[in-house]
Design a protein around this motif. Sequence first.
Motif, mmCIF file in Angstrom:
data_model
loop_
_atom_site.group_PDB
_atom_site.id
_atom_site.type_symbol
_atom_site.label_atom_id
_atom_site.label_comp_id
_atom_site.label_asym_id
_atom_site.label_seq_id
_atom_site.Cartn_x
_atom_site.Cartn_y
_atom_site.Cartn_z
ATOM 1 N N ALA A 125 3.111 8.451 -8.777
ATOM 2 C CA ALA A 125 4.037 9.479 -9.258
ATOM 3 C C ALA A 125 4.592 9.136 -10.639
ATOM 4 N N GLN A 126 4.649 7.841 -10.946
ATOM 5 C CA GLN A 126 5.123 7.386 -12.258
ATOM 6 C C GLN A 126 3.999 7.360 -13.296
ATOM 7 N N GLY A 127 2.788 7.674 -12.852
ATOM 8 C CA GLY A 127 1.642 7.634 -13.762
ATOM 9 C C GLY A 127 1.214 6.225 -14.121
ATOM 10 N N SER A 128 1.530 5.257 -13.254
ATOM 11 C CA SER A 128 1.216 3.852 -13.538
ATOM 12 C C SER A 128 -0.065 3.434 -12.813
ATOM 13 N N ARG A 129 -1.173 3.456 -13.533
ATOM 14 C CA ARG A 129 -2.426 2.992 -12.946
ATOM 15 C C ARG A 129 -2.369 1.497 -12.649
ATOM 16 N N LEU A 130 -1.685 0.766 -13.514
ATOM 17 C CA LEU A 130 -1.525 -0.667 -13.288
ATOM 18 C C LEU A 130 -0.787 -0.914 -11.979
ATOM 19 N N LEU A 148 0.836 -1.205 0.000
ATOM 20 C CA LEU A 148 0.000 0.000 0.000
ATOM 21 C C LEU A 148 0.873 1.258 0.000
ATOM 22 N N GLY A 149 2.016 1.173 0.682
ATOM 23 C CA GLY A 149 2.931 2.310 0.696
ATOM 24 C C GLY A 149 3.535 2.600 -0.664
ATOM 25 N N LEU A 150 3.562 1.579 -1.536
ATOM 26 C CA LEU A 150 4.124 1.760 -2.882
ATOM 27 C C LEU A 150 3.151 2.425 -3.854
ATOM 28 N N THR A 151 1.893 2.545 -3.472
ATOM 29 C CA THR A 151 0.921 3.136 -4.396
ATOM 30 C C THR A 151 1.317 4.559 -4.787
ATOM 31 N N LEU A 170 1.525 -10.763 -10.042
ATOM 32 C CA LEU A 170 1.871 -10.774 -11.464
ATOM 33 C C LEU A 170 1.680 -9.382 -12.089
ATOM 34 N N ALA A 171 0.591 -8.705 -11.712
ATOM 35 C CA ALA A 171 0.380 -7.338 -12.208
ATOM 36 C C ALA A 171 1.454 -6.398 -11.666
ATOM 37 N N PHE A 172 1.868 -6.624 -10.431
ATOM 38 C CA PHE A 172 2.944 -5.832 -9.816
ATOM 39 C C PHE A 172 4.253 -6.028 -10.579
ATOM 40 N N VAL A 173 4.510 -7.257 -10.973
ATOM 41 C CA VAL A 173 5.711 -7.566 -11.759
ATOM 42 C C VAL A 173 5.694 -6.798 -13.079
ATOM 43 N N VAL A 174 4.559 -6.819 -13.762
ATOM 44 C CA VAL A 174 4.435 -6.098 -15.038
ATOM 45 C C VAL A 174 4.651 -4.601 -14.824
ATOM 46 N N ALA A 175 4.077 -4.062 -13.746
ATOM 47 C CA ALA A 175 4.228 -2.633 -13.462
ATOM 48 C C ALA A 175 5.683 -2.277 -13.158
ATOM 49 N N LEU A 176 6.370 -3.136 -12.415
ATOM 50 C CA LEU A 176 7.798 -2.900 -12.138
ATOM 51 C C LEU A 176 8.608 -2.934 -13.429
ATOM 52 N N TRP A 177 8.290 -3.885 -14.287
ATOM 53 C CA TRP A 177 8.999 -4.028 -15.560
ATOM 54 C C TRP A 177 8.822 -2.766 -16.411
ATOM 55 N N ARG A 178 7.605 -2.240 -16.457
ATOM 56 C CA ARG A 178 7.320 -1.076 -17.284
ATOM 57 C C ARG A 178 7.922 0.211 -16.714
ATOM 58 N N THR A 179 7.842 0.374 -15.411
ATOM 59 C CA THR A 179 8.282 1.634 -14.808
ATOM 60 C C THR A 179 9.778 1.670 -14.514
ATOM 61 N N ARG A 180 10.406 0.493 -14.474
ATOM 62 C CA ARG A 180 11.837 0.389 -14.123
ATOM 63 C C ARG A 180 12.121 0.941 -12.714
ATOM 64 N N LEU A 181 11.146 0.843 -11.824
ATOM 65 C CA LEU A 181 11.376 1.276 -10.439
ATOM 66 C C LEU A 181 12.348 0.341 -9.725
ATOM 67 N N ALA A 182 12.514 -0.838 -10.281
ATOM 68 C CA ALA A 182 13.498 -1.801 -9.784
ATOM 69 C C ALA A 182 14.139 -2.451 -11.000
ATOM 70 N N PRO A 183 15.342 -3.008 -10.865
ATOM 71 C CA PRO A 183 15.963 -3.691 -12.002
ATOM 72 C C PRO A 183 15.056 -4.796 -12.527
ATOM 73 N N ARG A 184 15.142 -5.059 -13.805
ATOM 74 C CA ARG A 184 14.251 -6.064 -14.384
ATOM 75 C C ARG A 184 14.506 -7.463 -13.840
#
Length: 212
Positions: free
Chosen positions: A71-76, A63-66, A142-156
């Motif tokens: 801020a990244q504009g990632s609704r996903l 929830l803290g990551l929302t 799984l949706a979180f994984v896709v969002a991380l992949w797209r935003t690059r908030l963490a290494p792939r």
Amino acid sequence: MSRRSTAVALLAAPVAGLAGTILLPTSADAAAQLALIEAQPARWVGANVLLVISFLCFAGALLGLTGLFRAQGSRLGVAATVLAALGWALHIGPVAYVMAQYPLAHHPDRAGAAEIAAAMFTAPPFAVLIVPVLLATVAGTLAFVVALWRTRLAPRWAAVTLVAALAADFAAPDAVSGIMMFALMGVALAPLSARLLVLETTTAGARVATQA
């Protein structure tokens, strides 16, 4: 939650889960499981408490990551973290269900208690508890994984490691599945936690500079 507390929760969640899983005495046989609980009640209860702490930390951290995804504009990312947080929070239900074995372990009718314990996990109420947990956690992760992949908030590689953690929970042998899952999740979430701490430090430094 602040970025710092979110970062701490991201690290505490897999650590507490790993410790709880390692400490938890388990057996596939219902009678043997009740004997383990009776012989090591403090260890069994303490391990389950650690698991509850882990689940709550996961829910709070997600929830803290929302805000970060917003801020990244990632609704996903926002939707994924909320769904995954719900899944982890719902984990408390199955733990409470499992802890009903405690009085059974101290029941004088050992054969009857073992029969009840064995039936607990094939009964419809357990399915009612576990199915929503699995659906929300798996879909959210799984949706979180896709969002991380797209935003690059963490290494792939962190996103790939999260998928491996999820797969380990289902595919690895029962004796090590939980250990592998929590260990891999700790590795995957560490870079995201570090990023949050860096952002918090940078923001705090900017505020001090502005005030000066």
